[in-house]
Design an enzyme around this catalytic site. Structure first.
Site, PDB file in Angstrom:
ATOM      1  N   ARG A 152      -4.398 -11.040  -3.655  1.00 32.97           N
ATOM      2  CA  ARG A 152      -4.940 -11.294  -4.984  1.00 32.97           C
ATOM      3  C   ARG A 152      -6.256 -12.048  -4.833  1.00 32.97           C
ATOM      4  O   ARG A 152      -6.355 -12.970  -4.023  1.00 32.97           O
ATOM      5  CB  ARG A 152      -3.965 -12.135  -5.832  1.00 32.97           C
ATOM      6  CG  ARG A 152      -2.708 -11.395  -6.268  1.00 32.97           C
ATOM      7  CD  ARG A 152      -3.011 -10.271  -7.275  1.00 32.97           C
ATOM      8  NE  ARG A 152      -1.803  -9.580  -7.705  1.00 32.97           N
ATOM      9  CZ  ARG A 152      -1.340  -8.443  -7.191  1.00 32.97           C
ATOM     10  NH1 ARG A 152      -1.989  -7.842  -6.210  1.00 32.97           N
ATOM     11  NH2 ARG A 152      -0.240  -7.893  -7.682  1.00 32.97           N
ATOM     12  N   HIS A 185      -8.733  -2.143  -5.659  1.00 33.40           N
ATOM     13  CA  HIS A 185      -7.319  -2.524  -5.770  1.00 33.40           C
ATOM     14  C   HIS A 185      -6.378  -1.315  -5.626  1.00 33.40           C
ATOM     15  O   HIS A 185      -5.712  -0.899  -6.580  1.00 33.40           O
ATOM     16  CB  HIS A 185      -7.046  -3.255  -7.101  1.00 33.40           C
ATOM     17  CG  HIS A 185      -5.740  -3.991  -7.081  1.00 33.40           C
ATOM     18  ND1 HIS A 185      -5.512  -5.150  -7.789  1.00 33.40           N
ATOM     19  CD2 HIS A 185      -4.577  -3.748  -6.423  1.00 33.40           C
ATOM     20  CE1 HIS A 185      -4.272  -5.573  -7.566  1.00 33.40           C
ATOM     21  NE2 HIS A 185      -3.689  -4.732  -6.751  1.00 33.40           N
TER      22      HIS A 185
END
Ligand code: NDP
Length: 309
Positions: free
Chosen positions: A224, A272
Protein backbone atom coordinates in the site's frame (compact mmCIF):
# COMPACT_ATOMS: atom_id res chain seq x y z
CA UNK A 1 -32.85 -18.76 -2.23
CA UNK A 2 -30.18 -16.67 -0.51
CA UNK A 3 -28.43 -13.77 -2.18
CA UNK A 4 -24.80 -12.69 -2.27
CA UNK A 5 -24.44 -9.02 -3.12
CA UNK A 6 -21.35 -8.25 -5.20
CA UNK A 7 -19.79 -4.80 -5.42
CA UNK A 8 -16.47 -3.78 -6.92
CA UNK A 9 -15.41 -0.77 -8.98
CA UNK A 10 -12.79 -2.86 -10.81
CA UNK A 11 -13.85 -6.52 -10.91
CA UNK A 12 -16.57 -7.67 -13.33
CA UNK A 13 -19.38 -9.62 -11.63
CA UNK A 14 -19.95 -12.23 -14.34
CA UNK A 15 -16.98 -14.58 -13.70
CA UNK A 16 -17.72 -14.50 -9.95
CA UNK A 17 -21.41 -15.22 -10.50
CA UNK A 18 -20.61 -18.14 -12.76
CA UNK A 19 -17.95 -19.60 -10.47
CA UNK A 20 -19.85 -19.21 -7.16
CA UNK A 21 -23.26 -20.29 -8.50
CA UNK A 22 -21.63 -23.39 -10.02
CA UNK A 23 -20.46 -24.45 -6.54
CA UNK A 24 -23.52 -23.21 -4.60
CA UNK A 25 -26.57 -23.37 -6.91
CA UNK A 26 -28.86 -22.16 -4.09
CA UNK A 27 -27.05 -18.80 -3.92
CA UNK A 28 -27.86 -15.96 -6.31
CA UNK A 29 -24.92 -13.63 -6.94
CA UNK A 30 -26.28 -10.19 -7.76
CA UNK A 31 -25.14 -6.60 -8.30
CA UNK A 32 -26.68 -4.06 -5.85
CA UNK A 33 -28.88 -2.48 -8.52
CA UNK A 34 -30.35 -5.90 -9.44
CA UNK A 35 -31.81 -6.64 -5.99
CA UNK A 36 -33.99 -5.15 -3.31
CA UNK A 37 -32.12 -4.79 -0.03
CA UNK A 38 -34.13 -7.43 1.82
CA UNK A 39 -33.58 -10.29 4.26
CA UNK A 40 -32.47 -12.72 1.55
CA UNK A 41 -29.15 -10.84 1.19
CA UNK A 42 -26.97 -12.85 3.58
CA UNK A 43 -23.50 -12.51 2.05
CA UNK A 44 -21.46 -9.68 0.57
CA UNK A 45 -18.40 -9.96 -1.68
CA UNK A 46 -16.96 -6.48 -1.97
CA UNK A 47 -14.03 -4.30 -2.93
CA UNK A 48 -14.26 -0.69 -1.71
CA UNK A 49 -18.09 -0.55 -1.68
CA UNK A 50 -19.72 2.93 -1.55
CA UNK A 51 -20.36 4.59 1.82
CA UNK A 52 -23.55 3.35 3.54
CA UNK A 53 -23.48 0.23 1.40
CA UNK A 54 -23.80 -2.15 4.35
CA UNK A 55 -26.69 -0.25 5.95
CA UNK A 56 -28.84 -1.49 3.04
CA UNK A 57 -28.31 -5.14 3.96
CA UNK A 58 -29.36 -5.70 7.60
CA UNK A 59 -29.48 -9.52 7.33
CA UNK A 60 -25.83 -10.09 6.35
CA UNK A 61 -24.03 -13.08 7.92
CA UNK A 62 -20.63 -12.71 6.24
CA UNK A 63 -18.63 -10.07 4.42
CA UNK A 64 -15.81 -11.20 2.15
CA UNK A 65 -13.28 -8.69 0.92
CA UNK A 66 -12.56 -9.19 -2.76
CA UNK A 67 -8.83 -9.06 -2.17
CA UNK A 68 -6.19 -9.44 0.52
CA UNK A 69 -6.12 -5.97 2.09
CA UNK A 70 -8.44 -5.24 5.00
CA UNK A 71 -7.76 -1.51 4.62
CA UNK A 72 -10.39 -1.62 1.85
CA UNK A 73 -12.94 -1.48 4.70
CA UNK A 74 -10.96 0.62 7.21
CA UNK A 75 -12.57 3.61 8.86
CA UNK A 76 -16.17 2.77 7.88
CA UNK A 77 -19.03 3.36 10.27
CA UNK A 78 -21.58 1.20 8.43
CA UNK A 79 -19.92 -2.19 9.04
CA UNK A 80 -22.36 -4.63 10.65
CA UNK A 81 -21.21 -6.85 13.50
CA UNK A 82 -20.59 -9.94 11.33
CA UNK A 83 -17.36 -11.76 10.47
CA UNK A 84 -15.23 -10.20 7.73
CA UNK A 85 -13.04 -12.57 5.72
CA UNK A 86 -10.46 -11.84 3.04
CA UNK A 87 -9.51 -13.84 0.00
CA UNK A 88 -6.58 -16.14 0.34
CA UNK A 89 -5.89 -17.80 -2.92
CA UNK A 90 -2.72 -19.62 -3.99
CA UNK A 91 -3.19 -18.29 -7.53
CA UNK A 92 -3.27 -14.74 -6.19
CA UNK A 93 -0.06 -15.46 -4.26
CA UNK A 94 1.51 -16.90 -7.42
CA UNK A 95 0.58 -13.81 -9.46
CA UNK A 96 2.08 -11.61 -6.74
CA UNK A 97 5.26 -13.70 -6.62
CA UNK A 98 5.62 -13.30 -10.39
CA UNK A 99 5.46 -9.51 -10.11
CA UNK A 100 7.95 -9.41 -7.21
CA UNK A 101 10.29 -11.82 -8.99
CA UNK A 102 10.13 -9.71 -12.16
CA UNK A 103 10.90 -6.50 -10.23
CA UNK A 104 13.75 -8.05 -8.21
CA UNK A 105 15.31 -9.72 -11.28
CA UNK A 106 15.08 -6.45 -13.20
CA UNK A 107 17.27 -4.78 -10.58
CA UNK A 108 19.47 -7.81 -9.91
CA UNK A 109 20.34 -7.98 -13.62
CA UNK A 110 20.78 -4.17 -14.00
CA UNK A 111 18.05 -3.98 -16.65
CA UNK A 112 17.18 -0.29 -15.95
CA UNK A 113 20.80 0.63 -16.76
CA UNK A 114 20.56 -1.20 -20.11
CA UNK A 115 17.19 0.41 -20.89
CA UNK A 116 18.78 3.83 -20.35
CA UNK A 117 21.91 2.92 -22.35
CA UNK A 118 19.83 1.63 -25.27
CA UNK A 119 18.02 4.97 -25.55
CA UNK A 120 21.50 6.48 -26.18
CA UNK A 121 22.69 3.55 -28.39
CA UNK A 122 25.43 3.01 -25.83
CA UNK A 123 27.04 -0.44 -25.31
CA UNK A 124 27.11 -0.44 -21.49
CA UNK A 125 28.62 -3.60 -20.02
CA UNK A 126 27.96 -4.25 -16.32
CA UNK A 127 29.35 -7.54 -15.05
CA UNK A 128 26.45 -9.59 -13.63
CA UNK A 129 26.49 -10.43 -9.94
CA UNK A 130 25.50 -13.83 -8.61
CA UNK A 131 22.08 -14.02 -7.02
CA UNK A 132 23.50 -15.28 -3.74
CA UNK A 133 25.44 -12.02 -3.33
CA UNK A 134 22.32 -9.88 -3.72
CA UNK A 135 20.53 -9.12 -0.45
CA UNK A 136 16.78 -8.90 -0.83
CA UNK A 137 14.62 -7.96 2.18
CA UNK A 138 10.87 -8.64 2.31
CA UNK A 139 8.82 -6.59 4.77
CA UNK A 140 5.77 -8.68 5.71
CA UNK A 141 5.77 -12.47 5.69
CA UNK A 142 2.06 -13.17 5.38
CA UNK A 143 0.38 -15.25 2.73
CA UNK A 144 1.74 -13.15 -0.12
CA UNK A 145 5.01 -12.08 1.49
CA UNK A 146 6.00 -15.58 2.58
CA UNK A 147 5.29 -16.97 -0.90
CA UNK A 148 7.38 -14.26 -2.58
CA UNK A 149 10.24 -14.55 -0.07
CA UNK A 150 10.51 -18.33 -0.44
CA UNK A 151 10.36 -18.04 -4.24
CA UNK A 152 13.19 -15.47 -4.19
CA UNK A 153 15.19 -17.81 -1.94
CA UNK A 154 14.49 -20.66 -4.37
CA UNK A 155 15.98 -18.48 -7.12
CA UNK A 156 19.17 -18.25 -5.09
CA UNK A 157 18.94 -14.71 -3.70
CA UNK A 158 20.16 -13.93 -0.20
CA UNK A 159 16.73 -13.30 1.33
CA UNK A 160 15.71 -11.84 4.69
CA UNK A 161 12.19 -11.27 5.93
CA UNK A 162 10.60 -9.12 8.61
CA UNK A 163 7.26 -9.55 10.34
CA UNK A 164 5.49 -8.67 13.58
CA UNK A 165 5.82 -12.14 15.10
CA UNK A 166 8.71 -14.59 14.51
CA UNK A 167 8.55 -16.87 11.45
CA UNK A 168 10.45 -19.82 10.03
CA UNK A 169 10.67 -20.03 6.24
CA UNK A 170 12.98 -22.23 4.19
CA UNK A 171 15.99 -20.28 2.94
CA UNK A 172 14.82 -16.98 4.46
CA UNK A 173 16.55 -15.29 7.42
CA UNK A 174 13.53 -14.18 9.44
CA UNK A 175 13.46 -11.19 11.77
CA UNK A 176 10.60 -9.82 13.84
CA UNK A 177 9.57 -6.72 15.71
CA UNK A 178 10.17 -3.02 15.43
CA UNK A 179 13.54 -3.23 17.23
CA UNK A 180 14.89 -5.46 14.42
CA UNK A 181 13.89 -3.08 11.61
CA UNK A 182 16.91 -0.73 11.49
CA UNK A 183 19.46 -3.57 11.20
CA UNK A 184 17.22 -5.32 8.67
CA UNK A 185 17.10 -2.22 6.46
CA UNK A 186 20.85 -1.58 6.76
CA UNK A 187 21.46 -5.05 5.31
CA UNK A 188 18.97 -4.85 2.41
CA UNK A 189 19.87 -3.88 -1.17
CA UNK A 190 16.45 -4.57 -2.67
CA UNK A 191 13.57 -3.89 -0.30
CA UNK A 192 10.17 -5.41 -1.08
CA UNK A 193 7.21 -3.98 0.87
CA UNK A 194 4.49 -6.61 1.46
CA UNK A 195 2.89 -5.34 4.69
CA UNK A 196 -0.79 -4.62 5.24
CA UNK A 197 -1.74 -0.97 5.78
CA UNK A 198 -2.62 -0.63 9.46
CA UNK A 199 -2.30 2.16 12.03
CA UNK A 200 1.12 0.64 12.87
CA UNK A 201 2.45 0.42 9.32
CA UNK A 202 1.10 3.73 7.96
CA UNK A 203 4.17 5.89 7.28
CA UNK A 204 6.47 3.13 8.57
CA UNK A 205 9.08 3.94 5.91
CA UNK A 206 9.92 7.60 6.35
CA UNK A 207 13.05 9.61 5.53
CA UNK A 208 15.01 7.96 8.37
CA UNK A 209 14.14 4.39 7.35
CA UNK A 210 14.89 5.08 3.67
CA UNK A 211 18.24 6.57 4.71
CA UNK A 212 18.99 3.41 6.70
CA UNK A 213 19.10 1.40 3.45
CA UNK A 214 22.53 1.12 1.79
CA UNK A 215 23.26 3.87 -0.77
CA UNK A 216 21.78 2.98 -4.16
CA UNK A 217 19.27 0.48 -2.72
CA UNK A 218 16.07 -0.26 -4.64
CA UNK A 219 12.52 -0.25 -3.29
CA UNK A 220 9.63 -2.35 -4.57
CA UNK A 221 6.22 -1.51 -3.07
CA UNK A 222 3.41 -3.92 -3.90
CA UNK A 223 1.53 -3.43 -0.62
CA UNK A 224 0.00 0.00 0.00
CA UNK A 225 1.33 3.44 -0.93
CA UNK A 226 0.70 5.01 2.48
CA UNK A 227 3.19 2.65 4.16
CA UNK A 228 5.92 4.80 2.59
CA UNK A 229 6.25 8.56 3.09
CA UNK A 230 5.93 9.57 -0.57
CA UNK A 231 7.57 13.00 -0.16
CA UNK A 232 10.61 11.36 1.48
CA UNK A 233 10.62 8.70 -1.25
CA UNK A 234 10.64 11.31 -4.03
CA UNK A 235 13.50 13.13 -2.32
CA UNK A 236 15.56 9.95 -1.83
CA UNK A 237 15.01 8.93 -5.48
CA UNK A 238 15.71 12.40 -6.89
CA UNK A 239 18.99 12.62 -4.99
CA UNK A 240 20.03 9.13 -6.15
CA UNK A 241 20.43 8.04 -2.51
CA UNK A 242 17.79 5.47 -3.39
CA UNK A 243 18.79 3.91 -6.70
CA UNK A 244 15.32 3.09 -8.00
CA UNK A 245 11.77 2.14 -7.17
CA UNK A 246 9.12 -0.11 -8.64
CA UNK A 247 5.78 1.12 -7.38
CA UNK A 248 2.46 -0.63 -7.90
CA UNK A 249 0.64 1.27 -5.15
CA UNK A 250 0.36 4.92 -4.13
CA UNK A 251 -1.00 6.97 -1.25
CA UNK A 252 -3.67 8.25 -3.65
CA UNK A 253 -4.81 6.20 -6.62
CA UNK A 254 -4.93 6.81 -9.51
CA UNK A 255 -1.62 8.64 -9.15
CA UNK A 256 -2.15 12.37 -9.88
CA UNK A 257 -1.01 13.33 -13.38
CA UNK A 258 1.36 15.96 -11.97
CA UNK A 259 2.85 13.71 -9.25
CA UNK A 260 6.69 13.85 -9.35
CA UNK A 261 6.92 10.03 -9.28
CA UNK A 262 5.76 9.93 -12.92
CA UNK A 263 8.78 11.91 -14.05
CA UNK A 264 11.64 10.34 -12.09
CA UNK A 265 13.75 8.30 -14.53
CA UNK A 266 14.58 5.69 -11.86
CA UNK A 267 10.93 4.86 -11.12
CA UNK A 268 8.69 2.25 -12.72
CA UNK A 269 4.99 2.92 -12.11
CA UNK A 270 2.34 0.22 -12.53
CA UNK A 271 -1.38 0.80 -11.81
CA UNK A 272 -2.08 -1.41 -8.77
CA UNK A 273 -2.25 -4.82 -10.43
CA UNK A 274 0.63 -6.79 -8.96
CA UNK A 275 -2.00 -9.36 -8.08
CA UNK A 276 -5.76 -9.56 -8.50
CA UNK A 277 -8.54 -11.80 -7.21
CA UNK A 278 -9.06 -14.72 -9.58
CA UNK A 279 -12.66 -16.02 -9.63
CA UNK A 280 -11.91 -19.50 -10.99
CA UNK A 281 -9.74 -20.36 -7.99
CA UNK A 282 -10.95 -18.00 -5.23
CA UNK A 283 -14.69 -18.78 -5.66
CA UNK A 284 -14.07 -22.10 -3.88
CA UNK A 285 -12.86 -20.28 -0.78
CA UNK A 286 -15.84 -17.89 -0.85
CA UNK A 287 -18.21 -20.86 -1.14
CA UNK A 288 -16.44 -22.83 1.62
CA UNK A 289 -16.76 -19.88 3.99
CA UNK A 290 -20.45 -19.52 3.20
CA UNK A 291 -20.87 -23.22 4.00
CA UNK A 292 -19.01 -22.75 7.31
CA UNK A 293 -21.15 -19.78 8.31
CA UNK A 294 -24.31 -21.71 7.42
CA UNK A 295 -23.06 -24.47 9.77
CA UNK A 296 -22.57 -21.95 12.54
CA UNK A 297 -18.76 -22.11 12.25
CA UNK A 298 -16.36 -19.17 11.94
CA UNK A 299 -15.11 -18.43 8.42
CA UNK A 300 -11.47 -19.03 7.53
CA UNK A 301 -9.16 -16.10 6.74
CA UNK A 302 -11.10 -13.91 9.12
CA UNK A 303 -9.82 -10.34 9.45
CA UNK A 304 -9.03 -9.05 12.91
CA UNK A 305 -10.50 -5.59 12.45
CA UNK A 306 -8.93 -4.27 15.67
CA UNK A 307 -5.46 -5.36 14.49
CA UNK A 308 -6.16 -4.09 10.98
CA UNK A 309 -5.29 -7.26 9.01
P1 NDP B 1 -1.10 -11.02 5.53
O1 NDP B 1 -2.13 -10.35 6.37
O2 NDP B 1 -1.23 -12.48 5.26
O3 NDP B 1 0.35 -10.81 6.19
C1 NDP B 1 0.79 -9.59 6.67
C2 NDP B 1 2.24 -9.71 7.10
O4 NDP B 1 2.69 -8.43 7.57
C3 NDP B 1 2.41 -10.68 8.28
O5 NDP B 1 3.62 -11.37 8.17
C4 NDP B 1 2.44 -9.74 9.48
O6 NDP B 1 3.16 -10.22 10.59
C5 NDP B 1 3.18 -8.55 8.89
N1 NDP B 1 2.87 -7.35 9.68
C6 NDP B 1 1.68 -6.78 9.89
N2 NDP B 1 1.81 -5.70 10.68
C7 NDP B 1 3.12 -5.60 10.98
C8 NDP B 1 3.89 -4.70 11.75
N3 NDP B 1 3.33 -3.69 12.41
N4 NDP B 1 5.22 -4.91 11.84
C9 NDP B 1 5.80 -5.95 11.20
N5 NDP B 1 5.13 -6.85 10.44
C10 NDP B 1 3.80 -6.67 10.33
O7 NDP B 1 -1.01 -10.19 4.18
P2 NDP B 1 -0.69 -10.71 2.70
O8 NDP B 1 0.67 -11.28 2.66
O9 NDP B 1 -1.80 -11.55 2.19
O10 NDP B 1 -0.77 -9.34 1.90
C11 NDP B 1 0.03 -8.22 2.24
C12 NDP B 1 -0.58 -6.96 1.63
O11 NDP B 1 -0.40 -6.95 0.22
C13 NDP B 1 -2.09 -6.82 1.78
O12 NDP B 1 -2.44 -6.34 3.07
C14 NDP B 1 -2.44 -5.82 0.70
O13 NDP B 1 -2.39 -4.52 1.21
C15 NDP B 1 -1.30 -5.99 -0.31
N6 NDP B 1 -1.81 -6.49 -1.61
C16 NDP B 1 -1.49 -5.79 -2.75
C17 NDP B 1 -1.91 -6.23 -3.98
C18 NDP B 1 -1.50 -5.54 -5.23
O14 NDP B 1 -1.99 -5.87 -6.31
N7 NDP B 1 -0.61 -4.58 -5.18
C19 NDP B 1 -2.75 -7.43 -4.12
C20 NDP B 1 -3.00 -8.11 -2.87
C21 NDP B 1 -2.54 -7.64 -1.67
P3 NDP B 1 2.65 -11.54 11.39
O15 NDP B 1 2.90 -12.68 10.43
O16 NDP B 1 3.53 -11.58 12.57
O17 NDP B 1 1.19 -11.32 11.67
Amino acid sequence: METLVFSSPVDPIEPWRTAIEAILPDIAVRAPDAIEPDASVRYALVWKPPQNFFARYPALDLITILGAGADALAGRDDLPDVPVARLSDPEMARMMSHYVLFAVLRYARDIPAFEAAQRERRWHYVHPREAREIRVGVLGLGQLGAAAATELARQGFCVSGWSRTPKHLPGVACHAGREALAAFLADTEILVVMLPLTPETRGLLGAGELAALPAGAKLINVARGAIVDEAALVEALASGRLGGATLDVFAREPLDRDHPLWRLPNVLVTPHLASVAIPASAARQVADNIARVRDGRAPLQRIDLARGY
